[in-house]
Design a protein around this motif. Structure first.
Motif, PDB file in Angstrom:
ATOM      1  N   ALA A 173       4.762   5.931   7.044  1.00 43.21           N
ATOM      2  CA  ALA A 173       3.833   5.101   6.260  1.00 43.21           C
ATOM      3  C   ALA A 173       2.397   5.318   6.756  1.00 43.21           C
ATOM      4  O   ALA A 173       1.477   5.485   5.945  1.00 43.21           O
ATOM      5  N   PHE A 174       2.191   5.303   8.059  1.00 41.35           N
ATOM      6  CA  PHE A 174       0.847   5.552   8.589  1.00 41.35           C
ATOM      7  C   PHE A 174       0.383   6.966   8.261  1.00 41.35           C
ATOM      8  O   PHE A 174      -0.775   7.166   7.884  1.00 41.35           O
ATOM      9  N   ASP A 175       1.267   7.952   8.383  1.00 36.43           N
ATOM     10  CA  ASP A 175       0.904   9.342   8.117  1.00 36.43           C
ATOM     11  C   ASP A 175       0.563   9.574   6.647  1.00 36.43           C
ATOM     12  O   ASP A 175      -0.162  10.497   6.326  1.00 36.43           O
ATOM     13  N   SER A 176       1.102   8.722   5.759  1.00 34.23           N
ATOM     14  CA  SER A 176       0.913   8.902   4.317  1.00 34.23           C
ATOM     15  C   SER A 176      -0.262   8.091   3.755  1.00 34.23           C
ATOM     16  O   SER A 176      -0.515   8.165   2.567  1.00 34.23           O
ATOM     17  N   GLN A 177      -0.948   7.348   4.610  1.00 34.26           N
ATOM     18  CA  GLN A 177      -2.096   6.556   4.133  1.00 34.26           C
ATOM     19  C   GLN A 177      -3.132   7.454   3.480  1.00 34.26           C
ATOM     20  O   GLN A 177      -3.384   8.550   3.957  1.00 34.26           O
ATOM     21  N   LYS A 178      -3.721   6.929   2.450  1.00 32.70           N
ATOM     22  CA  LYS A 178      -4.782   7.680   1.760  1.00 32.70           C
ATOM     23  C   LYS A 178      -6.116   7.404   2.400  1.00 32.70           C
ATOM     24  O   LYS A 178      -6.364   6.451   3.010  1.00 32.70           O
ATOM     25  N   THR A 234      14.195   0.670   3.666  1.00 32.63           N
ATOM     26  CA  THR A 234      12.987   0.843   2.866  1.00 32.63           C
ATOM     27  C   THR A 234      11.974  -0.144   3.422  1.00 32.63           C
ATOM     28  O   THR A 234      12.285  -1.337   3.545  1.00 32.63           O
ATOM     29  N   VAL A 235      10.815   0.355   3.806  1.00 28.36           N
ATOM     30  CA  VAL A 235       9.763  -0.525   4.314  1.00 28.36           C
ATOM     31  C   VAL A 235       8.595  -0.519   3.342  1.00 28.36           C
ATOM     32  O   VAL A 235       8.255   0.512   2.765  1.00 28.36           O
ATOM     33  N   GLY A 236       8.029  -1.680   3.142  1.00 27.74           N
ATOM     34  CA  GLY A 236       6.798  -1.838   2.379  1.00 27.74           C
ATOM     35  C   GLY A 236       5.723  -2.314   3.343  1.00 27.74           C
ATOM     36  O   GLY A 236       5.968  -3.230   4.131  1.00 27.74           O
ATOM     37  N   VAL A 237       4.561  -1.658   3.291  1.00 23.87           N
ATOM     38  CA  VAL A 237       3.504  -1.948   4.261  1.00 23.87           C
ATOM     39  C   VAL A 237       2.172  -2.137   3.545  1.00 23.87           C
ATOM     40  O   VAL A 237       1.842  -1.394   2.615  1.00 23.87           O
ATOM     41  N   LYS A 238       1.428  -3.115   4.002  1.00 26.98           N
ATOM     42  CA  LYS A 238       0.021  -3.277   3.630  1.00 26.98           C
ATOM     43  C   LYS A 238      -0.791  -3.059   4.887  1.00 26.98           C
ATOM     44  O   LYS A 238      -0.405  -3.501   5.976  1.00 26.98           O
ATOM     45  N   PHE A 239      -1.929  -2.377   4.719  1.00 27.21           N
ATOM     46  CA  PHE A 239      -2.810  -2.077   5.845  1.00 27.21           C
ATOM     47  C   PHE A 239      -4.149  -2.773   5.670  1.00 27.21           C
ATOM     48  O   PHE A 239      -4.630  -2.951   4.555  1.00 27.21           O
ATOM     49  N   SER A 240      -4.739  -3.121   6.791  1.00 26.47           N
ATOM     50  CA  SER A 240      -6.099  -3.654   6.811  1.00 26.47           C
ATOM     51  C   SER A 240      -6.751  -3.205   8.107  1.00 26.47           C
ATOM     52  O   SER A 240      -6.195  -3.455   9.201  1.00 26.47           O
ATOM     53  N   CYS A 266       0.025  -4.089  14.356  1.00 26.64           N
ATOM     54  CA  CYS A 266       0.127  -2.805  15.053  1.00 26.64           C
ATOM     55  C   CYS A 266      -0.666  -1.724  14.327  1.00 26.64           C
ATOM     56  O   CYS A 266      -0.760  -1.712  13.099  1.00 26.64           O
ATOM     57  N   ASN A 267      -1.198  -0.791  15.108  1.00 31.15           N
ATOM     58  CA  ASN A 267      -1.920   0.340  14.543  1.00 31.15           C
ATOM     59  C   ASN A 267      -1.061   1.600  14.653  1.00 31.15           C
ATOM     60  O   ASN A 267       0.052   1.570  15.178  1.00 31.15           O
ATOM     61  N   LYS A 268      -1.595   2.705  14.162  1.00 30.24           N
ATOM     62  CA  LYS A 268      -0.842   3.964  14.131  1.00 30.24           C
ATOM     63  C   LYS A 268      -0.420   4.408  15.539  1.00 30.24           C
ATOM     64  O   LYS A 268       0.716   4.856  15.737  1.00 30.24           O
ATOM     65  N   ASP A 301       0.835  -1.203   0.000  1.00 32.62           N
ATOM     66  CA  ASP A 301       0.000   0.000   0.000  1.00 32.62           C
ATOM     67  C   ASP A 301       0.864   1.245   0.000  1.00 32.62           C
ATOM     68  O   ASP A 301       0.488   2.271  -0.573  1.00 32.62           O
ATOM     69  N   ILE A 302       2.005   1.143   0.652  1.00 27.85           N
ATOM     70  CA  ILE A 302       2.942   2.257   0.695  1.00 27.85           C
ATOM     71  C   ILE A 302       4.343   1.720   0.910  1.00 27.85           C
ATOM     72  O   ILE A 302       4.532   0.703   1.576  1.00 27.85           O
ATOM     73  N   GLU A 303       5.294   2.419   0.306  1.00 29.76           N
ATOM     74  CA  GLU A 303       6.701   2.103   0.509  1.00 29.76           C
ATOM     75  C   GLU A 303       7.385   3.394   0.940  1.00 29.76           C
ATOM     76  O   GLU A 303       7.177   4.448   0.346  1.00 29.76           O
TER      77      GLU A 303
END
Length: 145
Positions: free
Chosen positions: A140-145, A47-53, A84-86, A32-34
């Motif tokens: 990554a959390f701050d940049s979520q759409k 470099t971290v790659g993250v998927k959120f749900s 983990c959450n934001k 979802d974001i890198e």
């Protein structure tokens, strides 16, 4: 004790063991974001790659090019970040920063393994490398759409 022997003592067996066994290495396809972060002082990068749900990290991968201290931090964080959450990630960053910069307590569970990095508080030039993964996850959390 000299500064050289202090630095040698910093690289304990525990830190080296963590650095040698970093979980979740690699690139996350369809992340979802890198986020890439670099320490300007030492050149370490992650470099971290993250998927959120549902507001939580559901998948995570990291590419770590850092000193043993940065690798050790990535090892502890990478092994505990799923779910983990934001708020938890922001707490991780705040607690780790406080431990390094103002001798605060170690980060709370599940990141309490970062206690092994406490001796690095006396080496300010290493702080940025240790904080890279936590900073990247916060971004990554701050940049979520």
């Amino acid at each position: 004790m000299s500064a050289d022997s202090d630095l040698i003592n910093l690289y304990s067996g525990r830190i080296l063991a963590l650095a040698a066994d970093i979980p979740a290495l690699g690139k996350l396809e369809n992340a979802d974001i890198e986020v890439k972060k670099r320490s300007p002082l030492c050149g370490s990068t992650v470099t971290v790659g993250v998927k959120f749900s549902d507001g939580q990290i559901s998948d995570f991968r990291q590419d770590v090019k850092a000193c043993a201290l940065g690798q050790a931090a990535a090892s502890v964080i990478g092994g505990s970040v799923i779910g983990c959450n934001k708020t938890e990630i922001q707490m991780l960053q705040d607690e780790l920063t406080a431990m390094l910069k103002s001798d605060g307590p170690a980060p709370s569970a599940p990141f309490d393994g970062l206690e092994s990095l406490r001796p690095a508080k006396d080496f300010k030039n290493r702080h940025a490398s240790i904080l890279l993964v936590a900073s990247a996850l916060t971004e990554a959390f701050d940049s979520q759409k």
